[in-house]
Design a protein around this motif. Structure first.
Motif, PDB file in Angstrom:
ATOM      1  N   GLU A 342       0.824  -1.205   0.000  1.00  0.00           N
ATOM      2  CA  GLU A 342       0.000   0.000   0.000  1.00  0.00           C
ATOM      3  C   GLU A 342       0.861   1.260   0.000  1.00  0.00           C
ATOM      4  O   GLU A 342       0.544   2.235  -0.687  1.00  0.00           O
ATOM      5  CB  GLU A 342      -0.917  -0.001   1.227  1.00  0.00           C
ATOM      6  N   VAL A 343       1.935   1.254   0.756  1.00  0.00           N
ATOM      7  CA  VAL A 343       2.821   2.421   0.804  1.00  0.00           C
ATOM      8  C   VAL A 343       3.449   2.664  -0.565  1.00  0.00           C
ATOM      9  O   VAL A 343       3.509   3.805  -1.043  1.00  0.00           O
ATOM     10  CB  VAL A 343       3.910   2.229   1.878  1.00  0.00           C
ATOM     11  N   ALA A 344       3.917   1.587  -1.216  1.00  0.00           N
ATOM     12  CA  ALA A 344       4.515   1.734  -2.540  1.00  0.00           C
ATOM     13  C   ALA A 344       3.483   2.260  -3.541  1.00  0.00           C
ATOM     14  O   ALA A 344       3.776   3.147  -4.353  1.00  0.00           O
ATOM     15  CB  ALA A 344       5.061   0.391  -3.017  1.00  0.00           C
ATOM     16  N   ARG A 345       2.274   1.743  -3.469  1.00  0.00           N
ATOM     17  CA  ARG A 345       1.204   2.189  -4.363  1.00  0.00           C
ATOM     18  C   ARG A 345       0.868   3.656  -4.105  1.00  0.00           C
ATOM     19  O   ARG A 345       0.703   4.441  -5.039  1.00  0.00           O
ATOM     20  CB  ARG A 345      -0.031   1.325  -4.132  1.00  0.00           C
ATOM     21  N   PHE A 346       0.774   4.028  -2.842  1.00  0.00           N
ATOM     22  CA  PHE A 346       0.425   5.403  -2.487  1.00  0.00           C
ATOM     23  C   PHE A 346       1.492   6.383  -2.951  1.00  0.00           C
ATOM     24  O   PHE A 346       1.182   7.464  -3.452  1.00  0.00           O
ATOM     25  CB  PHE A 346       0.224   5.507  -0.973  1.00  0.00           C
ATOM     26  N   GLN A 347       2.757   6.030  -2.792  1.00  0.00           N
ATOM     27  CA  GLN A 347       3.827   6.936  -3.193  1.00  0.00           C
ATOM     28  C   GLN A 347       3.817   7.185  -4.694  1.00  0.00           C
ATOM     29  O   GLN A 347       4.012   8.322  -5.149  1.00  0.00           O
ATOM     30  CB  GLN A 347       5.174   6.371  -2.739  1.00  0.00           C
ATOM     31  N   ARG A 348       3.561   6.151  -5.485  1.00  0.00           N
ATOM     32  CA  ARG A 348       3.464   6.341  -6.938  1.00  0.00           C
ATOM     33  C   ARG A 348       2.262   7.198  -7.281  1.00  0.00           C
ATOM     34  O   ARG A 348       2.350   8.113  -8.112  1.00  0.00           O
ATOM     35  CB  ARG A 348       3.363   4.985  -7.646  1.00  0.00           C
ATOM     36  N   ALA A 349       1.134   6.908  -6.644  1.00  0.00           N
ATOM     37  CA  ALA A 349      -0.098   7.647  -6.936  1.00  0.00           C
ATOM     38  C   ALA A 349       0.025   9.108  -6.521  1.00  0.00           C
ATOM     39  O   ALA A 349      -0.457  10.008  -7.217  1.00  0.00           O
ATOM     40  CB  ALA A 349      -1.282   6.992  -6.226  1.00  0.00           C
ATOM     41  N   ARG A 350       0.667   9.368  -5.379  1.00  0.00           N
ATOM     42  CA  ARG A 350       0.805  10.742  -4.889  1.00  0.00           C
ATOM     43  C   ARG A 350       1.594  11.590  -5.885  1.00  0.00           C
ATOM     44  O   ARG A 350       1.208  12.721  -6.199  1.00  0.00           O
ATOM     45  CB  ARG A 350       1.512  10.723  -3.530  1.00  0.00           C
ATOM     46  N   VAL A 351       2.680  11.055  -6.401  1.00  0.00           N
ATOM     47  CA  VAL A 351       3.483  11.788  -7.376  1.00  0.00           C
ATOM     48  C   VAL A 351       2.678  12.019  -8.655  1.00  0.00           C
ATOM     49  O   VAL A 351       2.683  13.113  -9.225  1.00  0.00           O
ATOM     50  CB  VAL A 351       4.781  11.011  -7.689  1.00  0.00           C
ATOM     51  N   ALA A 352       1.945  10.976  -9.099  1.00  0.00           N
ATOM     52  CA  ALA A 352       1.161  11.097 -10.337  1.00  0.00           C
ATOM     53  C   ALA A 352       0.066  12.146 -10.197  1.00  0.00           C
ATOM     54  O   ALA A 352      -0.169  12.946 -11.108  1.00  0.00           O
ATOM     55  CB  ALA A 352       0.552   9.739 -10.699  1.00  0.00           C
ATOM     56  N   VAL A 353      -0.612  12.152  -9.059  1.00  0.00           N
ATOM     57  CA  VAL A 353      -1.718  13.094  -8.850  1.00  0.00           C
ATOM     58  C   VAL A 353      -1.214  14.526  -8.790  1.00  0.00           C
ATOM     59  O   VAL A 353      -1.779  15.425  -9.424  1.00  0.00           O
ATOM     60  CB  VAL A 353      -2.476  12.740  -7.558  1.00  0.00           C
ATOM     61  N   LEU A 354      -0.166  14.773  -8.036  1.00  0.00           N
ATOM     62  CA  LEU A 354       0.361  16.129  -7.926  1.00  0.00           C
ATOM     63  C   LEU A 354       0.928  16.614  -9.257  1.00  0.00           C
ATOM     64  O   LEU A 354       0.782  17.783  -9.612  1.00  0.00           O
ATOM     65  CB  LEU A 354       1.427  16.192  -6.833  1.00  0.00           C
ATOM     66  N   ARG A 355       1.566  15.714  -9.994  1.00  0.00           N
ATOM     67  CA  ARG A 355       2.077  16.095 -11.318  1.00  0.00           C
ATOM     68  C   ARG A 355       0.916  16.457 -12.243  1.00  0.00           C
ATOM     69  O   ARG A 355       0.960  17.478 -12.943  1.00  0.00           O
ATOM     70  CB  ARG A 355       2.890  14.951 -11.914  1.00  0.00           C
ATOM     71  N   GLN A 356      -0.119  15.629 -12.245  1.00  0.00           N
ATOM     72  CA  GLN A 356      -1.277  15.901 -13.088  1.00  0.00           C
ATOM     73  C   GLN A 356      -1.949  17.210 -12.692  1.00  0.00           C
ATOM     74  O   GLN A 356      -2.352  18.003 -13.548  1.00  0.00           O
ATOM     75  CB  GLN A 356      -2.277  14.749 -12.962  1.00  0.00           C
ATOM     76  N   ALA A 357      -2.063  17.467 -11.391  1.00  0.00           N
ATOM     77  CA  ALA A 357      -2.700  18.694 -10.905  1.00  0.00           C
ATOM     78  C   ALA A 357      -1.887  19.921 -11.300  1.00  0.00           C
ATOM     79  O   ALA A 357      -2.450  20.942 -11.737  1.00  0.00           O
ATOM     80  CB  ALA A 357      -2.867  18.631  -9.387  1.00  0.00           C
ATOM     81  N   LEU A 358      -0.572  19.836 -11.163  1.00  0.00           N
ATOM     82  CA  LEU A 358       0.284  20.971 -11.518  1.00  0.00           C
ATOM     83  C   LEU A 358       0.237  21.273 -13.017  1.00  0.00           C
ATOM     84  O   LEU A 358       0.148  22.440 -13.426  1.00  0.00           O
ATOM     85  CB  LEU A 358       1.728  20.686 -11.084  1.00  0.00           C
ATOM     86  N   VAL A 359       0.298  20.225 -13.830  1.00  0.00           N
ATOM     87  CA  VAL A 359       0.261  20.421 -15.280  1.00  0.00           C
ATOM     88  C   VAL A 359      -1.061  21.041 -15.706  1.00  0.00           C
ATOM     89  O   VAL A 359      -1.095  22.003 -16.486  1.00  0.00           O
ATOM     90  CB  VAL A 359       0.495  19.076 -16.002  1.00  0.00           C
ATOM     91  N   ARG A 360      -2.159  20.493 -15.190  1.00  0.00           N
ATOM     92  CA  ARG A 360      -3.473  21.025 -15.556  1.00  0.00           C
ATOM     93  C   ARG A 360      -3.656  22.452 -15.052  1.00  0.00           C
ATOM     94  O   ARG A 360      -4.253  23.297 -15.736  1.00  0.00           O
ATOM     95  CB  ARG A 360      -4.567  20.124 -14.972  1.00  0.00           C
ATOM     96  N   TRP A 361      -3.140  22.735 -13.879  1.00  0.00           N
ATOM     97  CA  TRP A 361      -3.215  24.087 -13.306  1.00  0.00           C
ATOM     98  C   TRP A 361      -2.496  25.084 -14.216  1.00  0.00           C
ATOM     99  O   TRP A 361      -3.037  26.149 -14.541  1.00  0.00           O
ATOM    100  CB  TRP A 361      -2.591  24.074 -11.913  1.00  0.00           C
ATOM    101  N   CYS A 362      -1.280  24.724 -14.635  1.00  0.00           N
ATOM    102  CA  CYS A 362      -0.510  25.613 -15.507  1.00  0.00           C
ATOM    103  C   CYS A 362      -1.209  25.802 -16.855  1.00  0.00           C
ATOM    104  O   CYS A 362      -1.264  26.921 -17.388  1.00  0.00           O
ATOM    105  CB  CYS A 362       0.893  25.051 -15.726  1.00  0.00           C
TER     106      CYS A 362
END
Length: 394
Positions: A342-362
């Motif tokens: 779960e920790v490994a899955r969460f760490q990958r997902a956290r990076v993906a979500v924040l990257r997606q949010a930042l790109v869409r925001w920009c």
């Protein structure tokens, strides 16, 4: 926010951990990435959310309406899957707090960025992300409760998992003792607890500071609207050329301020629906990981207690205490295996979500700024027109 990318990131749990669950729990009949909370309908104090999901068969869609009580019903049933080995090692997708219109300041602080908008769209997106995460989970997505929630035309039920008052109090007292347990047999979890403690505070602070930015933008938009309305009060018909020119200038400046109001409102809306939702989801997930790590710590304390009891047991009770110790070891190992995945899955997902949010925001902010620049250029040319007409001829 966590849509197709994260749903596909979820690795299968170890077969040794979920042995037998494949036959006992059905597969979800909808595609997790197609789940949408399309709108929120309000009838007095009752808020109903419309949920649409695509059938895996490709033959159509499910349309259901659910209240927040239904979401809470689903979450409580997910928490109650105690017969599933290692279930306490799962980082449960965090359900947003109940939303209210015209909420008091205390609740607004609790909702954070989800309460920053003037409509229900950000809250619908947060509930949508929650359902996608549950449906995309390799274990939680296989429960009959979720299938009923997404596909049944009837409300799934409002009863909650019953927990005795004294049981909750004893768990709270015991939790205070176990929360201070810092020694861990696994360096991985000791390090992860330290990182989580730091990231939980930083994530919460980032979300709060970004909320302050959004609130400031909304205040600026309101001020621009007031200024635009005030300028209209200066407009009056007059025979005096100077007064006529002044009135025209007030009209043009009022139009410019109204454009600025709409631009700042759009910027604030973009902030909330992109990076704002990403920061909010990340903050709530950090808290969810913290809760999972605490549950594992509780299992560790129980194992250590069982080990001490087995060592100190008298001959007549030695066999029974050893069995309790073995059972505690098995439970702890199962929780640890699931928790690491779960920790490994969460760490990958956290990076993906924040990257997606930042790109869409920009992307949205650049699009909004480009459109505003073109509009303001047109306003500037229109504003210069009356001024040039008053210039003396050479």
């Amino acid at each position: 926010m966590m849509e197709e990318e994260e749903a596909e990131e979820s690795p299968p749990l170890s077969p040794s951990v979920i042995k037998g669950t494949e036959e006992e729990t059905p597969l979800l009949s909808v595609s997790p990435s197609t789940i949408r909370v399309t709108e929120a309908a309000q009838d007095g104090e009752l808020l109903t959310f419309i949920i649409v999901s695509q059938k895996l068969s490709g033959t159509g869609e499910y349309h259901v309406d659910r209240t927040y009580e239904d979401f809470d019903w689903l979450q409580q049933h997910l928490f109650s899957l105690e017969d599933v080995p290692g279930i306490q090692g799962i980082i449960f997708p965090p359900l947003p707090a109940r939303a209210q219109q015209n909420a008091p300041v205390k609740l607004v602080r609790q909702l954070g960025l989800l309460a920053a908008g003037e409509n229900w769209t950000p809250y619908c997106r947060a509930l949508e992300a929650y359902l996608q995460q549950v449906a995309g989970h390799s274990l939680l997505g296989r429960t009959q409760h979720l299938e009923t929630f997404l596909t049944s035309p009837e409300p799934p039920g409002r009863q909650k998992v019953k927990k005795g008052l004294f049981n909750r109090l004893s768990q709270a007292v015991e939790g205070i003792r176990k929360d201070g347990h810092t020694k861990d047999v696994d360096d991985f979890f000791r390090t992860e607890r330290e990182h989580n403690l730091t990231l939980t505070g930083l994530s919460k602070t980032a979300a709060e500071r970004f909320l302050e930015v959004v609130q400031t933008e909304r205040k600026i938009a309101v001020a621009c609207g007031h200024f635009a309305a005030s300028l209209q009060l200066c407009v009056e018909a007059a025979d005096d050329p100077g007064q006529d020119t002044f009135s025209k200038m007030c009209v043009k400046i009022s139009e410019i301020m109204e454009s600025m109001k709409k631009n700042v409102q759009k910027v604030a809306e973009n902030d909330v629906t992109t990076l704002g939702l990403g920061l909010d989801l990340n903050s709530r997930y950090q808290e969810a990981e913290k809760e999972m790590l605490f549950r594992r710590t509780c299992q560790l304390v129980e194992l250590e207690t069982a080990s001490r009891n087995a060592e100190r047991a008298k001959p007549l009770k030695k066999a029974a205490m050893d069995e309790i110790k073995k059972a505690a070891e098995k439970d702890f190992d199962q929780v640890s295996v699931v928790a690491k995945q779960e920790v490994a899955r969460f760490q990958r997902a956290r990076v993906a979500v924040l990257r997606q949010a930042l790109v869409r925001w920009c992307e949205l902010q650049i699009l909004t700024a480009t459109g505003s620049a073109e509009q303001w250029n047109q306003q500037l040319l229109a504003f210069r027109g009356p001024a040039r007409s008053q210039e003396p001829s050479s």
